[in-house]
Design a protein around this motif. Structure first.
Motif, PDB file in Angstrom:
ATOM      1  N   PHE A 167       6.066   9.346  -9.689  1.00  0.00           N
ATOM      2  CA  PHE A 167       5.785   9.383 -10.928  1.00  0.00           C
ATOM      3  C   PHE A 167       5.555  10.987 -11.215  1.00  0.00           C
ATOM      4  CE2 PHE A 167       3.174   9.464 -14.730  1.00  0.00           C
ATOM      5  CZ  PHE A 167       3.764   8.702 -15.646  1.00  0.00           C
ATOM      6  N   VAL A 168       4.766  11.739 -10.259  1.00  0.00           N
ATOM      7  CA  VAL A 168       4.173  13.014 -10.394  1.00  0.00           C
ATOM      8  C   VAL A 168       5.417  13.942 -10.030  1.00  0.00           C
ATOM      9  CG1 VAL A 168       2.556  14.725  -9.644  1.00  0.00           C
ATOM     10  CG2 VAL A 168       1.973  12.302 -10.014  1.00  0.00           C
ATOM     11  N   LEU A 169       6.209  13.551  -9.113  1.00  0.00           N
ATOM     12  CA  LEU A 169       7.563  14.310  -8.977  1.00  0.00           C
ATOM     13  C   LEU A 169       8.283  14.467  -9.888  1.00  0.00           C
ATOM     14  CD1 LEU A 169       8.980  15.768  -6.658  1.00  0.00           C
ATOM     15  CD2 LEU A 169      10.157  13.644  -6.091  1.00  0.00           C
ATOM     16  N   LEU A 170       8.868  13.485 -10.433  1.00  0.00           N
ATOM     17  CA  LEU A 170       9.593  13.469 -11.783  1.00  0.00           C
ATOM     18  C   LEU A 170       9.069  14.221 -12.684  1.00  0.00           C
ATOM     19  CD1 LEU A 170      11.118   9.829 -11.369  1.00  0.00           C
ATOM     20  CD2 LEU A 170      12.381  11.974 -10.989  1.00  0.00           C
ATOM     21  N   ILE A 193       0.641  -1.363   0.146  1.00  0.00           N
ATOM     22  CA  ILE A 193       0.044  -0.061  -0.201  1.00  0.00           C
ATOM     23  C   ILE A 193       0.789   1.344  -0.161  1.00  0.00           C
ATOM     24  CG2 ILE A 193      -1.625   1.505   1.538  1.00  0.00           C
ATOM     25  CD1 ILE A 193      -2.842  -1.253   2.161  1.00  0.00           C
ATOM     26  N   ALA A 194       1.892   1.079   1.065  1.00  0.00           N
ATOM     27  CA  ALA A 194       2.867   2.254   1.105  1.00  0.00           C
ATOM     28  C   ALA A 194       3.642   2.368  -0.460  1.00  0.00           C
ATOM     29  CB  ALA A 194       3.778   2.190   2.104  1.00  0.00           C
ATOM     30  N   VAL A 195       3.818   1.390  -0.959  1.00  0.00           N
ATOM     31  CA  VAL A 195       4.423   1.400  -2.115  1.00  0.00           C
ATOM     32  C   VAL A 195       3.942   1.851  -3.322  1.00  0.00           C
ATOM     33  CG1 VAL A 195       5.550   0.021  -4.200  1.00  0.00           C
ATOM     34  CG2 VAL A 195       6.471  -0.219  -1.879  1.00  0.00           C
ATOM     35  N   ALA A 196       2.504   1.598  -3.412  1.00  0.00           N
ATOM     36  CA  ALA A 196       1.421   2.104  -4.373  1.00  0.00           C
ATOM     37  C   ALA A 196       1.541   3.745  -4.368  1.00  0.00           C
ATOM     38  CB  ALA A 196       0.235   1.340  -4.280  1.00  0.00           C
ATOM     39  N   MET A 197       1.399   4.214  -2.962  1.00  0.00           N
ATOM     40  CA  MET A 197       1.380   5.506  -2.836  1.00  0.00           C
ATOM     41  C   MET A 197       2.646   6.368  -3.247  1.00  0.00           C
ATOM     42  SD  MET A 197      -0.705   6.011   0.826  1.00  0.00           S
ATOM     43  CE  MET A 197      -2.089   5.025   1.164  1.00  0.00           C
ATOM     44  N   ILE A 198       3.643   5.964  -2.882  1.00  0.00           N
ATOM     45  CA  ILE A 198       5.011   6.249  -3.086  1.00  0.00           C
ATOM     46  C   ILE A 198       5.463   6.406  -4.529  1.00  0.00           C
ATOM     47  CG2 ILE A 198       7.536   6.011  -2.855  1.00  0.00           C
ATOM     48  CD1 ILE A 198       6.850   5.100  -0.033  1.00  0.00           C
ATOM     49  N   GLN A 199       5.004   5.180  -5.485  1.00  0.00           N
ATOM     50  CA  GLN A 199       5.396   5.423  -6.592  1.00  0.00           C
ATOM     51  C   GLN A 199       4.549   6.372  -7.358  1.00  0.00           C
ATOM     52  OE1 GLN A 199       7.653   3.844  -8.586  1.00  0.00           O
ATOM     53  NE2 GLN A 199       8.314   3.120  -6.333  1.00  0.00           N
ATOM     54  N   ALA A 200       3.139   6.647  -6.952  1.00  0.00           N
ATOM     55  CA  ALA A 200       2.243   7.618  -7.752  1.00  0.00           C
ATOM     56  C   ALA A 200       2.973   8.784  -7.415  1.00  0.00           C
ATOM     57  CB  ALA A 200       0.957   7.452  -7.295  1.00  0.00           C
ATOM     58  N   TYR A 201       3.507   9.241  -6.357  1.00  0.00           N
ATOM     59  CA  TYR A 201       4.124  10.456  -5.573  1.00  0.00           C
ATOM     60  C   TYR A 201       5.280  10.769  -6.533  1.00  0.00           C
ATOM     61  CZ  TYR A 201       6.945  13.663  -3.056  1.00  0.00           C
ATOM     62  OH  TYR A 201       7.687  14.877  -2.772  1.00  0.00           O
TER      63      TYR A 201
END
Length: 147
Positions: free
Chosen positions: A135-138, A125-133
């Motif tokens: 992606f948008v951050l990059l 769950i944490a990885v799913a949130m972090i990966q979305a973050y």
């Protein structure tokens, strides 16, 4: 983030584990940042291809390397998201299958495996949130570089 989290529900499919979808998101968004940079500040956008203070003999090589680096960015965005989500989902599937198979033979080990599975699900769950973050951050960093 919603698409990333979708796959954590039982019997659902995570669209963002497919490279084609992630590349379909990454390429147009990255291309938009490059086009905006070229339209608004062409000199600055092209200036990123040659670091300041580069020795004259290295200029052609660095321009080629920086151009390749620029075109690899959307690939890195898409592959990073796909790989991280697929790895987590695959690990959850493998551990869940192991717990299910171990239940009749060794119930204690199956319960311990289920606890590990629960903790891994929280991590996913944490990885799913972090990966979305990420992606948008990059993407925002690419846009900031070109604006």
């Amino acid at each position: 983030m919603t698409l990333n989290m979708l796959g954590l529900l039982p019997y659902t499919f995570t669209p963002t584990t497919q490279l084609s979808l992630n590349m379909g998101l990454a390429v147009p968004l990255w291309l938009a940042t490059v086009i905006i940079g070229m339209r608004n500040q062409p000199t600055a956008a092209l200036g990123h291809l040659l670091p300041e203070g580069t020795p004259v003999p290295l200029i052609p090589v660095l321009i080629i390397i920086e151009t390749i680096s620029l075109f690899i960015r959307p690939l890195a965005l898409g592959v990073r998201l796909t790989a991280n989500l697929t790895a987590g989902h695959l690990l959850i599937q493998l551990i869940a299958t192991a717990a299910f198979v171990l239940l009749p033979m060794m119930p204690t080990v199956a319960i311990l495996t289920s606890i590990v599975l629960f903790l891994l699900t929280l991590l996913e769950i944490a990885v799913a949130m972090i990966q979305a973050y990420v992606f948008v951050l990059l993407l925002s960093l690419y846009l900031q570089e070109n604006v």
